[in-house]
Structures are given as structure tokens and as C-alpha cells.
Design an enzyme around this catalytic site. Structure first.
Site, PDB file in Angstrom:
ATOM      1  N   ASP A 136     -44.361  47.693  63.602  1.00  0.00           N
ATOM      2  CA  ASP A 136     -43.307  48.186  64.471  1.00  0.00           C
ATOM      3  C   ASP A 136     -43.955  48.741  65.742  1.00  0.00           C
ATOM      4  O   ASP A 136     -44.903  49.523  65.651  1.00  0.00           O
ATOM      5  CB  ASP A 136     -42.549  49.301  63.726  1.00  0.00           C
ATOM      6  N   ASP A 143     -42.801  50.536  69.345  1.00  0.00           N
ATOM      7  CA  ASP A 143     -41.667  51.089  70.065  1.00  0.00           C
ATOM      8  C   ASP A 143     -42.091  51.515  71.466  1.00  0.00           C
ATOM      9  O   ASP A 143     -43.195  52.040  71.652  1.00  0.00           O
ATOM     10  CB  ASP A 143     -41.122  52.298  69.300  1.00  0.00           C
ATOM     11  N   ASP A 199     -46.709  51.601  65.022  1.00  0.00           N
ATOM     12  CA  ASP A 199     -46.391  52.803  64.258  1.00  0.00           C
ATOM     13  C   ASP A 199     -47.039  52.643  62.886  1.00  0.00           C
ATOM     14  O   ASP A 199     -46.596  51.855  62.051  1.00  0.00           O
ATOM     15  CB  ASP A 199     -44.871  52.946  64.135  1.00  0.00           C
TER      16      ASP A 199
END
Ligand SMILES: [Zn+2]
Ligand SMILES: [Zn+2]
Length: 353
Positions: A102, A104, A260
Site C-alpha cells: 500500500d 499512500d 506502508d
């Protein structure tokens, strides 16, 4: 939403549910059904309520019917497979899990950050800009202040760059065939990468943490000069750094991918399902086939453009589908449904009274 009276909030939730229901009724074919659907754990968040987990579906049809019936704000599916996904976590019987990353926009240090660091007074709707949380609202002096996670073209582009870096680690350093990596836009401000490679499926959290640290460039040490001719992976990256004495922290910044780590490490997580709507934007979590040409503020807009009149106590400027909206301050604009839903799902707008 704390603003307005309860009846108007119900109208807003009803509008969102109706819009999401119509989407799933017409476009349930967009939902990507995972392999071994019967072994996956599913979950969803109804509008205005808490998460429902430990669900299972036997078929794509059963899932599609439930999406239309429930019209949830967000839908999730496990990367793990289980003997019985409906049991409590320690009794499910974990069999393996795809490797997922992930990235972001909020995790990437960009200079635009200070321009869209916004705070929203939940009492009066005032939008304030600033890196630090304001102690009180500059308009009504209220203290119920929420951070708004905003993005712009600059940080969305920087996020793409970190996806490219991750792809290089996966294909180059780990030897994953490019066809086995699915890149998804998360539907909000980031990207998810799903890796279909049997070598990773049985790995425990500790082994996954090592992969995550490697990709981020955590704990790099300077190689001995004599080693450099044979170095691969990070060694090659360190050696290629232009100055004679590359500093590992600088090289990690230049080449590492700001994933992450906690997401990659968690083998029991449920992830937003590809092809479903994001509950904080109304945008689609969608497959990205060509990263360079993908437009995160355009392509994931799948909700229609029928005009809706909304009450907006306050909202920063945003761009969707090639149009700029706002900023708004105590206004009742007519917006295309996709823009109205974008603000409503962020708690910044409601159906006009
Ligand atoms: Zn206020
Ligand atoms: Zn930005």
C-alpha cells in the site's frame, strides 16, 4: 456528520446509499472476484455504521446480490485464504495470503503538503489551513476540529513514482513476472499492489516485514568499495549514486519506495475490494494497466453527473473529471453527482434542506 439536524443527515445517507446501490446494480461486473472466493473473509462498512466482518460468499452472484441489497460505503476482502473464513480469527485456519503493498500520498514528503494541510471545524464547517492542528475554530471558537486528508496533482504524481520504484524491486530484485503484479488505484489517494506469486503466500509477518524493510531501504549500510563490482539490488543502487561516498539514508530516499509496512506485514487484513467504490470519495478502486497514462483524478470517476443541490458549510478546492470545484464556504452549489458524493462521503456536504 455533526452538522445539521438528524433528519437531514438521514437524507444524505439515503442519497449515498441510493447512489451506491444504483452503481452496484448497473456495474457489479466491475467488481473483481478473487480466486478461491469461498476461502476468503469479506467485510463491509454500512453508511453511518461500523464495520461488519467475518462474512463469506460462495459465488460472485451471491456477492453482487449482497452489494445491491446492502449498498455499503466500503467493501473488503481478505488477501488470506482460510478453511472457514466465518469463524473468529484464531479459528479460521489460515492457509496463505497474497503479498500486498500500500502506498499512500500522505506518506510521501512533497512540497505541496503545506498547501493542502486543511482542518475542518465540525461545528460550523470552517476550513482552516496550517501544518499544526488549530487549538480552536477561527470562526466559532469550537474545539471539535478534524484533519482533512487532501491531495493534489503533485503528490498524486509523486505517489505514482513510488509505485514505479516498487515495481522495479518486485520485478528486478525479487524476480516477479510483471504480469503477476496487479496495480490498483485505491479510490482515494494511493495505490495497492497485489502480487500473485506462490513463493510469498506462506510467508509469516516477520518474513513479510523483511521484504517491506528491503523495499523501503530501511537499515541500509554502506558497502565496502571492493564489493561494488558484484553488487545487485540495493548494492547496485548505492554504487550508482553519483557521489563517491553515497550516504545510505540519501540513497534510500532516492530509490526506496514509501510503502506502508504495517499493511504488507498483516496477514489477516481485509482490503478494499478491486472494482468497488471508496467510502470516503465515491471513486472506484480500479486496476491500473498503464501507470504513466493513468489519471487518478479522472479515470476512477464512475458515478454519474446528474446535478444535485447540496449544502456545503466548507470545502477546499478539488479537481475531478477535468473540472475544478470550490473552494466552498457556506454555499448551496449545484454539483454533478460524482462531486456531490465526493464531498458528502468526506462529511463536507449534505443534501440541501
Ligand atoms: Zn467553527
Ligand atoms: Zn499535493
Amino acid at each position: 456528520m455533526t452538522q445539521g439536524n438528524p433528519q437531514v443527515e438521514d437524507l444524505t445517507i439515503a442519497f449515498l446509499r441510493k447512489t451506491f446501490r444504483e452503481h452496484y446494480f448497473k456495474h457489479h461486473d466491475m467488481v473483481e472476484i478473487p480466486p478461491m472466493i469461498q476461502s476468503r473473509e469479506f467485510g463491509y462498512i454500512p453508511f453511518g455504521k461500523g464495520m461488519v466482518r467475518h462474512l463469506s460468499y460462495r459465488s460472485a452472484g451471491e456477492l453482487a446480490a449482497d452489494l445491491v441489497k446492502q449498498a455499503p460505503s466500503s467493501v473488503f476482502c481478505s488477501n488470506g485464504t482460510y478453511s472457514d473464513p466465518t469463524l473468529p480469527m484464531d479459528e479460521k485456519g489460515w492457509k496463505g495470503a497474497e503479498l500486498i503493498f500500500d502506498i499512500d500520498a500522505s506518506a510521501i514528503p512533497t512540497s505541496c503538503r503545506s498547501k493542502h494541510s486543511f482542518w475542518n471545524c465540525r461545528s460550523c464547517g470552517k476550513i482552516m489551513r496550517g501544518i499544526e492542528r488549530p487549538a480552536e475554530c477561527s470562526k466559532c471558537k469550537g474545539a471539535d476540529i478534524l484533519q482533512l486528508h487532501w491531495s493534489c496533482a503533485e503528490c498524486l504524481a509523486a505517489t505514482k513514482d513510488h509505485v514505479s520504484r516498487l515495481l522495479k524491486f518486485l520485478t528486478g530484485d525479487f524476480g516477479v513476472p510483471a504480469d503477476n503484479i496487479a496495480v490498483y488505484f485505491s479510490g482515494n489517494r494511493g495505490y495497492h499492489l497485489h502480487v500473485d506469486d506462490k513463493r510469498f503466500e506462506g510467508l509469516d509477518p516477520t518474513a513479510r516485514a523483511q521484504i517491506a524493510k528491503y523495499v523501503r531501504g530501511t537499515g541500509l549500510v554502506k558497502p565496502h568499495a571492493s564489493d561494488q563490482s558484484t553488487l545487485v539490488g540495493w548494492g547496485e543502487r548505492l554504487a550508482s549514486a553519483s557521489n563517491e561516498k553515497p550516504r545510505p539514508d540519501k540513497v534510500a530516499d532516492a530509490f526506496g519506495s514509501r510503502i506502508d509496512e504495517s499493511v504488507t506485514t498483516d496477514i489477516h487484513r481485509i482490503f478494499r475490494m478491486p472494482g468497488t467504490l471508496h467510502g470516503n470519495s465515491g471513486l472506484l478502486k480500479m486496476r491500473v494497466h498503464d501507470l504513466l497514462s493513468f489519471r487518478p483524478e479522472y479515470d476512477p470517476v464512475v458515478i454519474g453527473d446528474d446535478e444535485v443541490t447540496v449544502t456545503v458549510p466548507g470545502a477546499p478546492e478539488f479537481k475531478l473529471k477535468g473540472k475544478t470545484f470550490g473552494p466552498f464556504s457556506a454555499e448551496e452549489p449545484e454539483l454533478p453527482a460524482f462531486a456531490a458524493v465526493y464531498l458528502m462521503t468526506k462529511g463536507l456536504a449534505r443534501v440541501a434542506e
